[in-house]
Enzyme design. Sequence first.
Site, PDB file in Angstrom:
ATOM      1  N   CYS A   2     -51.684 -44.605  -7.902  1.00  0.00           N
ATOM      2  CA  CYS A   2     -52.751 -43.597  -7.676  1.00  0.00           C
ATOM      3  C   CYS A   2     -53.169 -43.520  -6.163  1.00  0.00           C
ATOM      4  CB  CYS A   2     -53.854 -44.238  -8.513  1.00  0.00           C
ATOM      5  SG  CYS A   2     -53.706 -45.083 -10.061  1.00  0.00           S
ATOM      6  N   ARG A  50     -55.462 -40.704 -10.773  1.00  0.00           N
ATOM      7  CA  ARG A  50     -54.519 -41.680 -11.645  1.00  0.00           C
ATOM      8  C   ARG A  50     -53.258 -41.019 -11.776  1.00  0.00           C
ATOM      9  NH1 ARG A  50     -54.536 -44.111 -17.602  1.00  0.00           N
ATOM     10  NH2 ARG A  50     -53.374 -46.013 -17.238  1.00  0.00           N
ATOM     11  N   GLY A  81     -51.838 -49.068  -7.412  1.00  0.00           N
ATOM     12  CA  GLY A  81     -50.641 -50.232  -7.233  1.00  0.00           C
ATOM     13  C   GLY A  81     -50.257 -50.419  -8.578  1.00  0.00           C
ATOM     14  N   SER A 380     -36.209 -48.973  -5.000  1.00  0.00           N
ATOM     15  CA  SER A 380     -35.744 -48.627  -3.496  1.00  0.00           C
ATOM     16  C   SER A 380     -35.119 -49.967  -2.871  1.00  0.00           C
ATOM     17  CB  SER A 380     -36.692 -48.212  -2.664  1.00  0.00           C
ATOM     18  OG  SER A 380     -36.243 -47.865  -1.290  1.00  0.00           O
TER      19      SER A 380
END
Length: 619
Positions: A2, A50, A81, A380
């Site tokens: 967010c 959000r 987060g 990643s």
Amino acid sequence: MCGIAGWVDLSGLGPDAQAIAERMNDEHVRRGPDGSGIWLSRYAVLAHRRLSVIDIENGEQPMLFPAAPGSETRWALTYNGELYNYRELRSELSSRGHRFRTSSDTEVVLAAWVEWGTRAVERFNGIFALSVWDDREETLWLVRDHLGVKPLHYFHDGERLIFGSEAKSILAHPDVVTAIDEDGLRQLVLPLLKFPGTNPYRGISEVLPGQVLEFSRRGVRTIRYWDVKDLVGRPSEAKDLGEAVGQLRALLDDTVTRQTIADVPLCTFLSGGLDSSAVTALANGLPGRGGVGSFSVDFADASDTADSRSALDRRFAREAADHIGSRHSNIVLDSALLAREDVRDATVRARDLPNGFGDLDTSLLLLCREVRKHATVALSGEAADELLGGYLWFHEPRAVWADTFPWIADSPAHGHLHQRVLGTIDPGLARTLRLEEYLRDEYATALGGLTFDPALSREERRHREIIHLAVSYFLPMLLDRNDRLSMANGLEVRVPFTDHRIVEHLVTMSQQVHNAGGREKGVLRDAVSDLLPVGVLERKKSPYPTTPDPEYARTLERQLASVLDDPPDGLADIFAPQVLAPGGLADSARSHGLVSNFEGEVVLNFASWLRQYSPKLAI
């Protein structure tokens, strides 16, 4: 994931607070396209955009406690987060009497704060930037995750503190001026370093990774709950290489399992390198995750050679995907799209600054844009090189033993990028900013306070110094880049190697263990040797690809000529006269090094930034 924003004014909010909060919140609409919320009290405003990832139907923010209708609010939370251990914490908090209305991690964060206060962050495993307001104690807390994966900025002027995920939200407040002072200019012309806690915009700072910032009528107080500087001098808990390998594999298994929790489609970035291939293999092997989607970036160019970086990535990514069993897509970008001015403007806007790496940034923005059509979360392999000494500047002697940050040393280990940038800067400005003195001071500060066992060899001590420098001054630049360019597309990128438990394990290892078997990142190669094909497992480190298309360079030359015909205010104050002269960057625009066209890209980025932000420059 967010975007958060807000402020506290201990003299009381003005009549325009709602309108200002909406303006600040709107700056984060790309970070949070799925919903928004604003909460105001007498002294505090919290705003939230959000991106729904967990408990899509619930978890709206700002979230309040107590939440019962008619109850007086004590705590208010706005949070950006993911908390990867929220299920374990939820169970523990339930046993302590907390009752939950949602299945979101947001509610767990708030309940943990109510239960343990600032000590709650010591229990968190995740990536997060959050703000908690205590309406009874009139106290605001800002908190950032261990490695600073999620950004969090603030502006403090006496009785007021304004905060936001990105600087653009703070700059939307009418009392914050878009200005760059001398310190800010130094940061802008040194794009290969991210100095902890700083931001080029005057008055704006960053909450440090692993830090809690408290603001109340007593002023500002900070607590560092985690710092890699405290770790690099410690001995490893692993007794030998075998134990180090086993512990690393166990941590990777657990971390990737946690980080694949999502109520939305999830995928991975797969370049065909060791790090991204390991993450993809681990994610693909989880129950219910067979055939995970994986994505790589590629460039369309008829003159592409078989040994170019993009061609190698294409081959190794396919080899890895075939072996792992992921559903792989190769996203091909053509030079016309990469060179479009609106794409550059969007990239600069996403980062709020001209700092960048040319088509390495625009290609990542476009890759994330395409991936977002298929998934909301991506994993990643970022950060493994910094933690394990994977870059050439961990090994090339001129870089290793330079009395400066190794990646800006005058060596081929990082393509002389630092020297190439400085070559474009106006000499008078460089003298005014005392850049060399500034770098010496920052380097001394970076190494200050490090302690090592006196029995360590000179080589081992230096290796650990570089690990610290990489994690504290180089990795933050890449994490910020990843966050901004992905979240500009509403894509959440998770980074398993930044799990603080993995970091604590890796940075205490010796150089010998890092380079087990005589190869960089040897301990990681051993830890995932059963998951990857031999070619990928033994592949040499390859940088993020840059387009090899000569037409891209020619397009940049035309764009540079157009900019120099009508330069924006401030451009001539920053760059050397010969650089801005007709044809002054023609050779640079055609160059192909670690980053192609780098000097020309720097000028074009600054021109875009000056047009979009119109900053007041202290020149």
